[in-house]
Structure formats: C-alpha cells, structure tokens
Design a protein around this motif. Structure first.
Motif, PDB file in Angstrom:
ATOM      1  N   LEU A   8       0.854  -1.195   0.000  1.00 18.58           N
ATOM      2  CA  LEU A   8       0.000   0.000   0.000  1.00 18.58           C
ATOM      3  C   LEU A   8       0.884   1.237   0.000  1.00 18.58           C
ATOM      4  N   THR A   9       0.647   2.144  -0.927  1.00 15.86           N
ATOM      5  CA  THR A   9       1.368   3.402  -0.964  1.00 15.86           C
ATOM      6  C   THR A   9       0.347   4.531  -0.912  1.00 15.86           C
ATOM      7  N   PRO A  10       0.267   5.251   0.219  1.00  9.77           N
ATOM      8  CA  PRO A  10      -0.719   6.326   0.337  1.00  9.77           C
ATOM      9  C   PRO A  10      -0.338   7.540  -0.501  1.00  9.77           C
ATOM     10  N   LEU A  11      -1.340   8.297  -0.905  1.00  7.77           N
ATOM     11  CA  LEU A  11      -1.131   9.501  -1.698  1.00  7.77           C
ATOM     12  C   LEU A  11      -1.342  10.736  -0.837  1.00  7.77           C
ATOM     13  N   GLY A  12      -0.752  11.853  -1.231  1.00 10.45           N
ATOM     14  CA  GLY A  12      -0.960  13.127  -0.543  1.00 10.45           C
ATOM     15  C   GLY A  12      -0.566  13.069   0.921  1.00 10.45           C
ATOM     16  N   ASP A  13      -1.475  13.521   1.777  1.00 12.74           N
ATOM     17  CA  ASP A  13      -1.176  13.579   3.210  1.00 12.74           C
ATOM     18  C   ASP A  13      -1.782  12.399   3.971  1.00 12.74           C
ATOM     19  N   VAL A  22      -1.062   5.161   6.308  1.00 12.86           N
ATOM     20  CA  VAL A  22      -1.621   3.827   6.497  1.00 12.86           C
ATOM     21  C   VAL A  22      -1.248   3.356   7.899  1.00 12.86           C
ATOM     22  N   LEU A  23      -2.266   2.946   8.675  1.00 14.29           N
ATOM     23  CA  LEU A  23      -2.067   2.510  10.057  1.00 14.29           C
ATOM     24  C   LEU A  23      -2.481   1.058  10.212  1.00 14.29           C
ATOM     25  N   LYS A  24      -1.823   0.366  11.134  1.00 17.97           N
ATOM     26  CA  LYS A  24      -2.235  -0.984  11.530  1.00 17.97           C
ATOM     27  C   LYS A  24      -2.582  -0.897  13.003  1.00 17.97           C
ATOM     28  N   GLN A  25      -3.852  -1.183  13.302  1.00 16.84           N
ATOM     29  CA  GLN A  25      -4.350  -1.030  14.661  1.00 16.84           C
ATOM     30  C   GLN A  25      -3.656  -1.997  15.608  1.00 16.84           C
ATOM     31  N   LEU A  26      -3.316  -1.491  16.809  1.00 20.72           N
ATOM     32  CA  LEU A  26      -2.703  -2.332  17.827  1.00 20.72           C
ATOM     33  C   LEU A  26      -3.773  -3.206  18.469  1.00 20.72           C
ATOM     34  N   ALA A  27      -3.366  -4.313  19.053  1.00 22.24           N
ATOM     35  CA  ALA A  27      -4.309  -5.270  19.650  1.00 22.24           C
ATOM     36  C   ALA A  27      -5.061  -4.647  20.820  1.00 22.24           C
ATOM     37  N   ALA A  28      -6.341  -5.024  20.958  1.00 28.22           N
ATOM     38  CA  ALA A  28      -7.177  -4.517  22.050  1.00 28.22           C
ATOM     39  C   ALA A  28      -6.810  -5.210  23.351  1.00 28.22           C
ATOM     40  N   GLU A  29      -6.949  -4.491  24.439  1.00 27.50           N
ATOM     41  CA  GLU A  29      -6.714  -5.056  25.761  1.00 27.50           C
ATOM     42  C   GLU A  29      -7.789  -6.101  26.046  1.00 27.50           C
ATOM     43  N   ILE A  79       2.361   2.277   9.123  1.00 22.37           N
ATOM     44  CA  ILE A  79       2.900   1.297   8.178  1.00 22.37           C
ATOM     45  C   ILE A  79       3.474   1.983   6.941  1.00 22.37           C
ATOM     46  N   ALA A  80       2.814   3.046   6.472  1.00 22.03           N
ATOM     47  CA  ALA A  80       3.273   3.778   5.288  1.00 22.03           C
ATOM     48  C   ALA A  80       2.820   5.229   5.391  1.00 22.03           C
ATOM     49  N   VAL A  81       3.602   6.130   4.806  1.00 23.88           N
ATOM     50  CA  VAL A  81       3.318   7.570   4.861  1.00 23.88           C
ATOM     51  C   VAL A  81       3.356   8.132   3.444  1.00 23.88           C
ATOM     52  N   GLY A  82       2.355   8.956   3.113  1.00 23.64           N
ATOM     53  CA  GLY A  82       2.314   9.609   1.809  1.00 23.64           C
ATOM     54  C   GLY A  82       3.403  10.669   1.695  1.00 23.64           C
ATOM     55  N   PRO A  83       3.574  11.231   0.505  1.00 23.52           N
ATOM     56  CA  PRO A  83       4.644  12.193   0.272  1.00 23.52           C
ATOM     57  C   PRO A  83       4.370  13.603   0.809  1.00 23.52           C
ATOM     58  N   GLY A  84       3.127  13.899   1.160  1.00 26.80           N
ATOM     59  CA  GLY A  84       2.808  15.266   1.593  1.00 26.80           C
ATOM     60  C   GLY A  84       2.695  16.158   0.379  1.00 26.80           C
ATOM     61  N   GLY A  85       3.297  17.350   0.435  1.00 26.09           N
ATOM     62  CA  GLY A  85       3.236  18.272  -0.691  1.00 26.09           C
ATOM     63  C   GLY A  85       2.082  19.232  -0.548  1.00 26.09           C
ATOM     64  N   VAL A  86       1.555  19.707  -1.670  1.00 26.27           N
ATOM     65  CA  VAL A  86       0.437  20.643  -1.645  1.00 26.27           C
ATOM     66  C   VAL A  86      -0.864  19.848  -1.679  1.00 26.27           C
ATOM     67  N   ILE A 135      -5.970   0.860   8.300  1.00 25.98           N
ATOM     68  CA  ILE A 135      -6.791   2.066   8.352  1.00 25.98           C
ATOM     69  C   ILE A 135      -6.019   3.162   7.629  1.00 25.98           C
ATOM     70  N   ILE A 136      -6.672   3.817   6.684  1.00 29.15           N
ATOM     71  CA  ILE A 136      -6.029   4.918   5.961  1.00 29.15           C
ATOM     72  C   ILE A 136      -6.661   6.214   6.456  1.00 29.15           C
ATOM     73  N   VAL A 137      -5.830   7.089   7.023  1.00 28.89           N
ATOM     74  CA  VAL A 137      -6.299   8.363   7.578  1.00 28.89           C
ATOM     75  C   VAL A 137      -5.483   9.505   6.999  1.00 28.89           C
ATOM     76  N   ARG A 138      -6.025  10.710   7.104  1.00 30.32           N
ATOM     77  CA  ARG A 138      -5.248  11.901   6.772  1.00 30.32           C
ATOM     78  C   ARG A 138      -4.353  12.228   7.967  1.00 30.32           C
ATOM     79  N   GLN A 139      -3.236  12.854   7.709  1.00 29.43           N
ATOM     80  CA  GLN A 139      -2.310  13.163   8.790  1.00 29.43           C
ATOM     81  C   GLN A 139      -2.975  13.994   9.892  1.00 29.43           C
ATOM     82  N   ASN A 140      -3.893  14.909   9.536  1.00 29.92           N
ATOM     83  CA  ASN A 140      -4.524  15.742  10.560  1.00 29.92           C
ATOM     84  C   ASN A 140      -5.510  14.968  11.441  1.00 29.92           C
ATOM     85  N   ASP A 141      -5.811  13.694  11.099  1.00 30.01           N
ATOM     86  CA  ASP A 141      -6.618  12.840  11.962  1.00 30.01           C
ATOM     87  C   ASP A 141      -5.782  12.156  13.037  1.00 30.01           C
ATOM     88  N   ILE A 142      -4.460  12.268  12.940  1.00 30.67           N
ATOM     89  CA  ILE A 142      -3.565  11.710  13.949  1.00 30.67           C
ATOM     90  C   ILE A 142      -3.408  12.763  15.040  1.00 30.67           C
TER      91      ILE A 142
END
Length: 94
Positions: free
Chosen positions: A3-8, A11-18, A41-48, A82-89
């Motif tokens: 998986l290669t994310p685009l823009g901002d 890609v996250l892999k959820q940690l195990a639940a307690e 797991i993977a980070v997009g290039p950012g940019g505009v 899970i694919i999120v935008r950086q501002n969701d972190i």
C-alpha cells in the motif's frame, strides 16, 4: 501487495485490544472497544494538499493515537489497515 498512500494520507495498523482491565477483569469480545492506537505502516509524500503545503510529521514505525471515527478500513491479504489523513492523527506515542 504493498500500500502506498497519496498526498497527506497515512496507512495505520491497529494495535491489539486489551483483553483484561488493569484490575484483572477479563473482557468478553463484545465489550472490548477498538483501541485508538496504531502503528504507522506507510506515509504519503505530503506536498500541496487542498492548496496548502503539508509536511509529513509522522514516519513509518511510529505508534500514534488517531481520531476515533476517522479513516477508512481496508482489508488486504487478511490484514485490516486504516487509511487516515495526517490531521486525523492526534499524537505520537514515545
């Protein structure tokens, strides 16, 4: 497959639940809440993005806390990402 994310996007892999509480009570499957912690797991290039310059502040291998209702779940090779935008972190766990 990779998986290669685009823009901002990140890609996250959820940690195990307690499975037990701090006091030692074992939680049944339905009572476990999905953790909001994940490994990058993977980070997009950012940019505009949307007319604004975005600098990626997370890197592969970081453990992060993300917004509860953000992102899109994707299942690839029997692994859920899970694919999120950086501002969701919200924070990086150190």
């Amino acid at each position: 497959m990779k998986l290669t994310p685009l823009g901002d996007r990140v890609v996250l892999k959820q940690l195990a639940a307690e499975e037990t509480t701090k006091s030692g009570i074992v939680l049944p499957g339905a009572e476990k809440e999905k953790p909001q912690q994940a490994e990058v797991i993977a980070v997009g290039p950012g940019g505009v993005v949307d007319g604004k310059e975005v600098k990626m502040e997370v890197k592969v291998g970081d453990n992060v806390i993300y917004s509860k209702y953000s992102g899109n779940e994707v299942k690839l090779d029997d692994v859920t990402y899970i694919i999120v935008r950086q501002n969701d972190i919200l924070a990086v766990i150190e």
